[in-house]
Design a protein around this motif. Structure first.
Motif, short mmCIF file in Angstrom:
data_model
loop_
_atom_site.label_atom_id
_atom_site.label_comp_id
_atom_site.label_asym_id
_atom_site.label_seq_id
_atom_site.Cartn_x
_atom_site.Cartn_y
_atom_site.Cartn_z
N PHE A 1 39.49 -29.10 74.31
CA PHE A 1 39.38 -28.50 72.98
C PHE A 1 40.60 -27.71 72.54
N ASN A 2 41.62 -27.60 73.41
CA ASN A 2 42.89 -26.97 73.04
C ASN A 2 44.02 -27.96 73.21
N THR A 3 45.01 -27.89 72.33
CA THR A 3 46.19 -28.74 72.40
C THR A 3 47.43 -27.87 72.28
N ARG A 4 48.25 -27.84 73.32
CA ARG A 4 49.49 -27.08 73.25
C ARG A 4 50.46 -27.77 72.29
N ILE A 5 51.04 -27.02 71.39
CA ILE A 5 51.98 -27.63 70.45
C ILE A 5 53.19 -28.18 71.20
N GLU A 6 53.49 -27.60 72.35
CA GLU A 6 54.61 -28.09 73.16
C GLU A 6 54.30 -29.45 73.80
N SER A 7 53.00 -29.83 73.80
CA SER A 7 52.58 -31.09 74.43
C SER A 7 52.33 -32.20 73.42
N ALA A 8 52.98 -32.10 72.27
CA ALA A 8 52.73 -33.06 71.18
C ALA A 8 53.01 -34.50 71.58
N ASP A 9 53.90 -34.72 72.57
CA ASP A 9 54.27 -36.07 72.96
C ASP A 9 53.39 -36.67 74.05
N LYS A 10 52.43 -35.90 74.57
CA LYS A 10 51.55 -36.45 75.59
C LYS A 10 50.69 -37.56 75.00
N PRO A 11 50.41 -38.62 75.76
CA PRO A 11 49.69 -39.77 75.21
C PRO A 11 48.37 -39.43 74.52
N ILE A 12 47.60 -38.48 75.07
CA ILE A 12 46.30 -38.17 74.47
C ILE A 12 46.46 -37.53 73.09
N TRP A 13 47.58 -36.85 72.86
CA TRP A 13 47.77 -36.11 71.60
C TRP A 13 48.72 -36.80 70.62
#
Length: 230
Positions: free
Chosen positions: A107-119
């Motif tokens: 339920f949380n998404t780090r903005i730094e992780s924008a390139d991760k496949p799930i996001w």
């Protein structure tokens, strides 16, 4: 010790209140930018009294809750200069992304992780706006004795912004699900948790829903107020 996730509880708005927000955001009247954190308010909006003030009912939102979220009708990879009528709509979505490797919703998404496949696809094309009255977070280090059980529990805090009856938070969505975007905590939030929701001023909503959204990662100017919850 701090958890990887944060903000698993906030107080949301009703369908009618979300519809009112959308009508005001797409009404064509610009919102003045704050000159300082002390001016970080939404006084330009004419909000009605919260529904729970009269009914005694409030909308507590947790992961897996289905609640109204503000979603754009355009591709956020392209964005728009302003929200014209019809640019935003209400969608009833479930808080948390499902995945094959985790039985619990993410339920949380780090903005730094924008390139991760799930996001990646959602961060590129399907950003959205979460509206709430306030949110809660538990301290990673501070504890207190529960008045109900007598046990030691983590101290919880309620976070608000002075003179802001509604807090806008960046989110992403896919299908029937949404996730809250987080960033590094500012000075107000850091004593409780090293992360914070990506809180947005009304003047920043078009940027969040456009291609230059990463420049909003720094939330140091957001004047959060923390109140301990007993």
């Amino acid at each position: 010790m701090y958890r990887e996730t944060m903000c698993a509880h906030y107080v949301g708005l009703s369908d009618e209140e979300i519809n009112l927000l959308i009508a005001q955001l797409t009404g064509g009247r610009p919102v003045a930018e704050p000159e300082s954190p002390e001016e970080y308010s939404q006084q330009e909006f004419n909000y009605p009294k919260p529904e729970d003030a009269e009914t005694g009912r409030r909308i507590d939102v947790y992961p897996k809750s289905v609640v109204p979220v503000i979603v754009p009708t355009f591709d956020t990879a392209v964005g728009v200069d302003r929200f014209a009528p019809g640019a935003l709509e209400r969608a009833d979505l479930e808080w948390g992304y499902s995945s094959q490797w985790n039985p619990q919703p993410i339920f949380n998404t780090r903005i730094e992780s924008a390139d991760k496949p799930i996001w990646r696809a959602s961060m590129e094309h399907n950003r959205c706006i979460i509206a709430c009255r306030w949110f809660y977070e538990s301290s990673g280090t501070e504890t207190r004795i529960s008045e109900r059980t007598g046990r030691t529990i983590k101290q919880r805090y309620m976070f608000t912004i002075p003179r802001m009856p509604v807090i806008f938070i960046g989110g992403i969505h896919r299908s029937h699900e949404y996730s809250m975007v987080t960033t590094r905590a500012n000075a107000s939030m850091a004593p409780v948790h090293p992360r914070m929701p990506l809180i947005l001023h009304p003047t920043e909503l078009t940027t969040w829903l456009g291609p230059d959204y990463m420049r909003l990662a720094d939330r140091s100017a957001v004047p959060l107020t923390a109140q301990p919850v007993r």
